[in-house]
Design a protein around this motif. Structure first.
Motif, PDB file in Angstrom:
ATOM      1  N   ILE B 116       0.842  -1.181   0.000  1.00  0.00           N
ATOM      2  CA  ILE B 116       0.000   0.000   0.000  1.00  0.00           C
ATOM      3  C   ILE B 116       0.890   1.247   0.000  1.00  0.00           C
ATOM      4  N   TYR B 117       1.744   1.360   0.971  1.00  0.00           N
ATOM      5  CA  TYR B 117       2.741   2.428   0.950  1.00  0.00           C
ATOM      6  C   TYR B 117       3.856   2.083   1.919  1.00  0.00           C
ATOM      7  N   THR B 118       4.950   2.815   1.799  1.00  0.00           N
ATOM      8  CA  THR B 118       6.059   2.586   2.722  1.00  0.00           C
ATOM      9  C   THR B 118       6.333   3.863   3.483  1.00  0.00           C
ATOM     10  N   ASP B 119       6.748   3.701   4.718  1.00  0.00           N
ATOM     11  CA  ASP B 119       7.132   4.863   5.520  1.00  0.00           C
ATOM     12  C   ASP B 119       8.566   5.240   5.160  1.00  0.00           C
ATOM     13  N   GLY B 120       8.719   5.916   4.037  1.00  0.00           N
ATOM     14  CA  GLY B 120      10.042   6.345   3.586  1.00  0.00           C
ATOM     15  C   GLY B 120      10.925   5.153   3.265  1.00  0.00           C
ATOM     16  N   LYS B 121      12.211   5.372   3.222  1.00  0.00           N
ATOM     17  CA  LYS B 121      13.155   4.309   2.869  1.00  0.00           C
ATOM     18  C   LYS B 121      13.470   3.417   4.062  1.00  0.00           C
ATOM     19  N   GLU B 122      13.281   3.948   5.261  1.00  0.00           N
ATOM     20  CA  GLU B 122      13.707   3.206   6.445  1.00  0.00           C
ATOM     21  C   GLU B 122      12.556   2.607   7.243  1.00  0.00           C
ATOM     22  N   GLY B 123      11.339   3.078   6.986  1.00  0.00           N
ATOM     23  CA  GLY B 123      10.200   2.627   7.794  1.00  0.00           C
ATOM     24  C   GLY B 123       9.634   1.302   7.325  1.00  0.00           C
ATOM     25  N   ILE B 124       8.535   0.902   7.959  1.00  0.00           N
ATOM     26  CA  ILE B 124       7.934  -0.372   7.592  1.00  0.00           C
ATOM     27  C   ILE B 124       7.182  -0.269   6.262  1.00  0.00           C
ATOM     28  N   ILE B 125       6.955  -1.430   5.684  1.00  0.00           N
ATOM     29  CA  ILE B 125       6.200  -1.516   4.430  1.00  0.00           C
ATOM     30  C   ILE B 125       4.780  -1.924   4.803  1.00  0.00           C
ATOM     31  N   ASN B 126       3.832  -1.110   4.389  1.00  0.00           N
ATOM     32  CA  ASN B 126       2.430  -1.392   4.696  1.00  0.00           C
ATOM     33  C   ASN B 126       1.798  -2.143   3.536  1.00  0.00           C
ATOM     34  N   TYR B 127       1.352  -3.361   3.821  1.00  0.00           N
ATOM     35  CA  TYR B 127       0.706  -4.179   2.790  1.00  0.00           C
ATOM     36  C   TYR B 127      -0.808  -4.183   2.995  1.00  0.00           C
ATOM     37  N   GLY B 128      -1.505  -4.740   2.046  1.00  0.00           N
ATOM     38  CA  GLY B 128      -2.952  -4.858   2.182  1.00  0.00           C
ATOM     39  C   GLY B 128      -3.538  -5.356   0.881  1.00  0.00           C
TER      40      GLY B 128
ATOM     41  N   GLY C  78      12.200 -18.345  -0.065  1.00  0.00           N
ATOM     42  CA  GLY C  78      13.531 -18.132  -0.610  1.00  0.00           C
ATOM     43  C   GLY C  78      13.514 -17.013  -1.619  1.00  0.00           C
ATOM     44  N   SER C  79      14.469 -16.092  -1.489  1.00  0.00           N
ATOM     45  CA  SER C  79      14.525 -14.957  -2.403  1.00  0.00           C
ATOM     46  C   SER C  79      15.854 -14.243  -2.239  1.00  0.00           C
ATOM     47  N   GLU C  80      16.249 -13.499  -3.273  1.00  0.00           N
ATOM     48  CA  GLU C  80      17.373 -12.593  -3.067  1.00  0.00           C
ATOM     49  C   GLU C  80      16.889 -11.154  -3.133  1.00  0.00           C
ATOM     50  N   SER C  81      15.581 -10.977  -3.086  1.00  0.00           N
ATOM     51  CA  SER C  81      15.022  -9.616  -3.061  1.00  0.00           C
ATOM     52  C   SER C  81      13.935  -9.544  -1.996  1.00  0.00           C
ATOM     53  N   HIS C  82      14.223 -10.073  -0.819  1.00  0.00           N
ATOM     54  CA  HIS C  82      13.279  -9.926   0.292  1.00  0.00           C
ATOM     55  C   HIS C  82      13.051  -8.432   0.526  1.00  0.00           C
ATOM     56  N   PRO C  83      11.801  -8.010   0.758  1.00  0.00           N
ATOM     57  CA  PRO C  83      11.528  -6.575   0.921  1.00  0.00           C
ATOM     58  C   PRO C  83      12.304  -5.935   2.078  1.00  0.00           C
ATOM     59  N   TYR C  84      12.531  -6.710   3.110  1.00  0.00           N
ATOM     60  CA  TYR C  84      13.316  -6.209   4.240  1.00  0.00           C
ATOM     61  C   TYR C  84      14.660  -6.939   4.279  1.00  0.00           C
ATOM     62  N   ALA C  85      15.714  -6.204   4.676  1.00  0.00           N
ATOM     63  CA  ALA C  85      16.983  -6.873   4.927  1.00  0.00           C
ATOM     64  C   ALA C  85      16.850  -7.668   6.229  1.00  0.00           C
ATOM     65  N   VAL C  86      16.169  -7.086   7.203  1.00  0.00           N
ATOM     66  CA  VAL C  86      15.912  -7.780   8.466  1.00  0.00           C
ATOM     67  C   VAL C  86      14.424  -7.664   8.777  1.00  0.00           C
ATOM     68  N   LYS C  87      13.717  -8.745   8.788  1.00  0.00           N
ATOM     69  CA  LYS C  87      12.281  -8.893   9.055  1.00  0.00           C
ATOM     70  C   LYS C  87      11.769  -9.851   8.000  1.00  0.00           C
ATOM     71  N   PRO C  88      11.244 -10.977   8.433  1.00  0.00           N
ATOM     72  CA  PRO C  88      10.945 -12.047   7.472  1.00  0.00           C
ATOM     73  C   PRO C  88       9.788 -11.772   6.514  1.00  0.00           C
ATOM     74  N   THR C  89       9.964 -12.217   5.297  1.00  0.00           N
ATOM     75  CA  THR C  89       8.881 -12.242   4.315  1.00  0.00           C
ATOM     76  C   THR C  89       7.903 -13.350   4.694  1.00  0.00           C
ATOM     77  N   SER C  90       8.463 -14.433   5.259  1.00  0.00           N
ATOM     78  CA  SER C  90       7.651 -15.631   5.516  1.00  0.00           C
ATOM     79  C   SER C  90       6.495 -15.372   6.483  1.00  0.00           C
ATOM     80  N   THR C  91       6.667 -14.466   7.453  1.00  0.00           N
ATOM     81  CA  THR C  91       5.543 -14.199   8.370  1.00  0.00           C
ATOM     82  C   THR C  91       4.486 -13.336   7.685  1.00  0.00           C
ATOM     83  N   ILE C  92       4.901 -12.511   6.726  1.00  0.00           N
ATOM     84  CA  ILE C  92       3.921 -11.733   5.954  1.00  0.00           C
ATOM     85  C   ILE C  92       3.035 -12.721   5.184  1.00  0.00           C
TER      86      ILE C  92
END
Lengths: 383, 134, 343
Positions: B116-128, C78-92
């Protein structure tokens, strides 16, 4: 019920780069106090409509700010109901007089919006919608009203041209109003060809981002003649609520809150819709005026567009609407708008509306909406 | 955008937002999405139960946002719509994977999982959930 | 018998043609197309990432599996483009498809074979009796430096596999891996695009590992090339898997159903898993499929998979890989740039 308005005051509405909220509020308040010929020390309470000073300028506690600047130590209450904050401040002022607590009340509204960039202001305004279920998904106010417009066109065959005519009419009226942000006449073609903001609404369908303040001095009816020879009386006040989110409403083309608030106000005033000589309605977007004229009963549901084709809402029409120029041309400093609407009606009923004057205006109505229709407040005024 | 950088504000709505979890009042039988905390019809007589809603519905009305709020600037223009789910409730979201002819009142759509949106480059990613024409 | 009880893929709708990219760099599209054996690649929308692709693929797999998501005990993405460097994609993914909260989860990274590594991890947990069902996903929104040869192939997509012992549509007969420290392709922390060793990625890297893992599997299971009806190798481009087949003496025809790279590009962690999904979409009961992934750095996981009778009734419950390949919209390089630089 009956409460008198004995004084009115506003700033010019527009982009006041050099003025703060503090300065705008004091200017409008002082003008009203001078107009009412009261002494500041006679004021018992202040009700200030303000939607979001915290977001716009980082300042909360703005009612005390104003009373402090006025050198008064009286109760000062900020009233918030999004874009209906001003109309609700007026209503709260009325209620405090009717309660017997106060004799003279300053009911005002102020908003300083241009200290934020457009995207910041757009974001701040979305606080009036559902933060969790509308704003989260990237909705904006223009897009919410655009969805109302799209549905209105679908259900009733309202045309894009009819919607544009609201802007054309209100810009014409605004060109006659010295406090208006826009004094320029526009054409239907210009509305249709201006930048698309949220399909099908263009930039000229939208009210602008505005700085401004407006104030009224309310007075117990029995005391009014002590201060003025031509008081205007508030004879009806209705307010109603609905869900914050547009999608939760019973209808996408009727604001039930408007219908309900109007019913209460008409009943309280002991009048029916045909007695209304003119109205200031909440045209934050052009489509909103069409919906409002229907919901207030000026025409049947779905015939708001026709009303414009017939010229019924023009200055010389059957029921002139937004003689001031409306939110569209005067500008929409959200917290001040509801109060400014009342001021226009007061000027009309006093016969002081100059080139905008509606002949023989005796009874006027204001209609102020918060958000996409979660709050509506309607007032009826008479000479 | 959602209210800036508040993780709990986003987090506590993950379940209803990701899975279309609404609720149903067993007293009056009405289904709600977004979920309610009180049945607005039965109020204290009401009893709400969690319910998973189907992913399909139709467009009731729509617009295209061309002047976006903070956090959505890079996505413009993006269509938004009020959607009536086949299970009854209405909600607001974006339409994705669209062509001009898909933007019509009555168009069938189904939910899909998107950013949906992200809180800048460092914040969390909001999905939906957004909706795509089917 | 451990096997696949449901699988699903997802490929974003946007495509960019080799010609469109080549024209920007004044390169010869014809020689690139024949050199890489690729026509076009998929491009994710501005609001798609590995998590959204993984969720869509997982929902398809879940629909086919027909199980209650609460019964899934493990998720590996498994991915090399996980959205977060730290914080799992798998729980999303878990939250979006209704798994949990009683499950184990982790993100894996091993260049393009992080997804098949997840399959092996799930197999182990099921074999050990720790979980009933497990979900392994390979998905990527691949990065490539503008102007680099990778830009013609780096694509987006993914596939999800739910494994278990009941309701198996394809039995996993065995797996064999071959790994070594071979830096043919890498991306350092905080760097936007991966780097690679050019032609070094070929013989000492891709071919050595793919061939060794495949030969190891066949020898372990006492199978030979002719025992397999279909073959899927990781697809960095359309040429490498065919060349690997040639080295192993495998008929190129057996690769055809899974050779999705020509139309969608290299979906990195999704590549061999999407190839397998496309093959399962058409395979008949009793047929045997060989799958060998490849991840730079480097390693290959090889699997022998035998299709069961159940596949006929279960696989029609979801969208086929070919449906995703056919549902497309072409974008210009300018639009592509905007989508990739997205939010």
């Amino acid at each position: 019920m009956k409460v008198a308005i004995i004084g009115v005051g506003t700033t010019k509405f527009g982009e006041h780069w050099d003025k703060s909220l503090r300065e705008l509020a004091i200017e409008a308040g002082t003008n009203a106090i001078i107009d009412a010929k009261v002494r500041g020390s006679e004021i018992d309470s202040i009700y200030l409509g303000n939607m979001s000073a915290g977001r716009f300028i980082g300042q909360e506690h703005v009612a005390a700010l104003v009373s402090g600047e006025l050198g008064l130590s009286i109760p000062a209450v900020r009233v918030e109901g999004a874009c209906a904050s001003g109309g609700i401040a007026l209503r709260q002022g009325i209620l405090s007089i009717l309660s017997g607590q106060d004799d003279i009340v300053l009911a005002g509204g102020a908003e300083k919006m241009t200290d934020l960039m457009t995207d910041g202001a757009t974001t701040a305004l979305m606080g009036a919608a559902s933060q969790e279920w509308e704003a989260y998904y990237g909705l904006t106010f223009p897009s919410l009203y655009a969805m109302i417009a799209r549905r209105h066109m679908f259900e009733f065959g309202t045309t894009r041209e009819q919607i544009a005519k609201v802007a054309v009419k209100n810009h014409h009226n605004g060109s006659l109003n010295p406090i208006a942000q826009f004094n320029k006449e526009i054409t239907v073609e210009e509305v249709l060809n201006s930048t698309m903001v949220a399909d099908p609404l263009t930039l000229l369908d939208c009210s602008p981002i505005t700085d401004g303040a407006a104030a009224l001095i309310l007075c117990k009816a029995e005391l009014a003649k002590k201060y003025t020879d031509n008081p205007v009386y508030i004879i009806g006040s209705g307010q109603a609520s609905d869900t914050l989110a547009l999608h939760d409403r019973r209808s996408l083309t009727t604001l039930d809150a408007t219908v309900k608030a109007a019913q209460v106000a008409y009943k309280q005033a002991g009048i029916n819709v045909d007695d209304i000589d003119l109205a200031e309605v909440h045209d934050c977007f052009t489509i909103a005026e069409i919906v409002a004229t229907e919901d207030l009963g000026f025409c049947k549901k779905g015939e708001g567009g026709k009303l414009l084709d017939e010229g019924a809402t023009e200055l010389t029409g059957r029921i002139p609407v937004n003689t001031s120029g409306g939110l569209k041309a005067v500008g929409h400093p959200v917290g001040a708008t509801g109060v400014k609407q009342a001021i226009e009606i007061v000027l009309q009923l006093r016969g002081e509306a100059d080139k905008r004057q509606v002949k023989d205006a005796k009874i006027g109505l204001t209609h102020n909406v918060g958000g996409s229709g979660a709050t509506a407040v309607v007032h009826i005024f008479s000479r | 955008m959602g209210y800036e950088s508040s993780v709990p504000l986003f987090w506590r709505l993950i379940k209803p937002r990701y899975q279309l979890i609404g609720n149903k009042c067993t007293t009056c039988g009405n289904t709600f999405y977004p979920p309610k905390f009180l049945c607005p019809i039965c109020r204290k007589e009401g009893k709400l139960e969690e319910i998973k809603l189907g992913k399909t519905g139709k467009i009731l009305t729509f617009s295209i946002v061309r002047s976006a709020p903070t956090g959505f600037e890079k996505e413009t223009p993006y269509p938004v719509a009020i959607i009536e789910l086949d299970d009854g409730p209405r909600l607001t979201s974006q339409i994705v994977d669209w062509k001009e002819e898909d933007l019509q009142i009555g168009r069938k759509v189904e939910a899909c999982f998107r950013r949906i949106y992200t809180d800048g480059k460092e914040g969390i990613i909001n999905y939906g959930l957004k909706f795509r024409p089917i | 018998m451990i096997g696949i009880i449901g699988y699903g893929g997802y490929i974003p709708r946007f495509r960019i043609k080799v010609e469109e990219i080549a024209s920007v760099w004044s390169a010869d599209a014809k020689s690139i197309k024949s050199g890489l054996n690729i026509e076009e690649k998929s491009v994710p929308s501005i609001d798609e990432d590995t998590a959204t692709i993984a969720v869509e693929a997982a929902l398809n797999a879940l629909k086919m599996a027909g199980i209650n998501p609460k019964e899934i005990g493990a998720i590996y993405v498994g991915s090399e483009s996980h959205p977060y460097a730290v914080k799992p994609t798998s729980t999303i993914v878990g939250e979006a498809i209704g798994v949990g909260p009683e499950y184990t989860a982790a993100d894996t990274e091993f260049a393009c074979k992080a997804g098949t590594a997840g399959i092996q991890m799930v197999m182990g947990l099921i074999q050990g009796g720790y979980i009933k069902f497990g979900l392994a996903i390979g998905a990527d929104t691949s990065q490539s430096k503008p102007g680099d040869a990778l830009e013609y192939t780096a694509a987006a997509g993914g596939a999800a596999y739910i494994l278990g012992k009941n309701g198996v549509i394809a039995e996993i007969e065995g797996t064999f891996s071959f790994s070594s420290d071979t830096p043919d392709f890498w991306r350092r922390e905080g760097i936007e695009y991966p780097s690679h060793g050019g032609r070094f990625t070929g013989i000492p890297a891709y071919f050595k590992h793919v061939v060794s893992a495949t030969q190891g599997l066949m020898s372990k299971l006492s199978l030979k090339e002719s025992d397999f009806d279909y073959v899927v190798f990781h697809m960095p481009n359309g040429k490498f898997p065919l060349n690997a087949a040639k080295i192993l003496g495998i008929d190129a025809e057996k690769l055809k159903p899974g050779l999705v790279v020509q139309r969608i590009g290299n979906t990195y962690s999704g590549s061999s898993m999407l190839g397998l999904a496309a093959t399962l979409d058409i395979a008949k009961p009793g047929q045997r499929i060989l799958v060998t992934s490849y991840g730079s750095g480097a390693g290959s996981d090889s699997f022998s998979i035998k299709v069961t009778d159940l596949i006929e009734e279960k696989r029609n419950k979801t969208k086929k890989i070919q449906d995703y390949i056919d549902d497309k919209e072409y974008v210009t390089y300018a639009h592509y740039t905007r989508l990739r630089r997205g939010i």
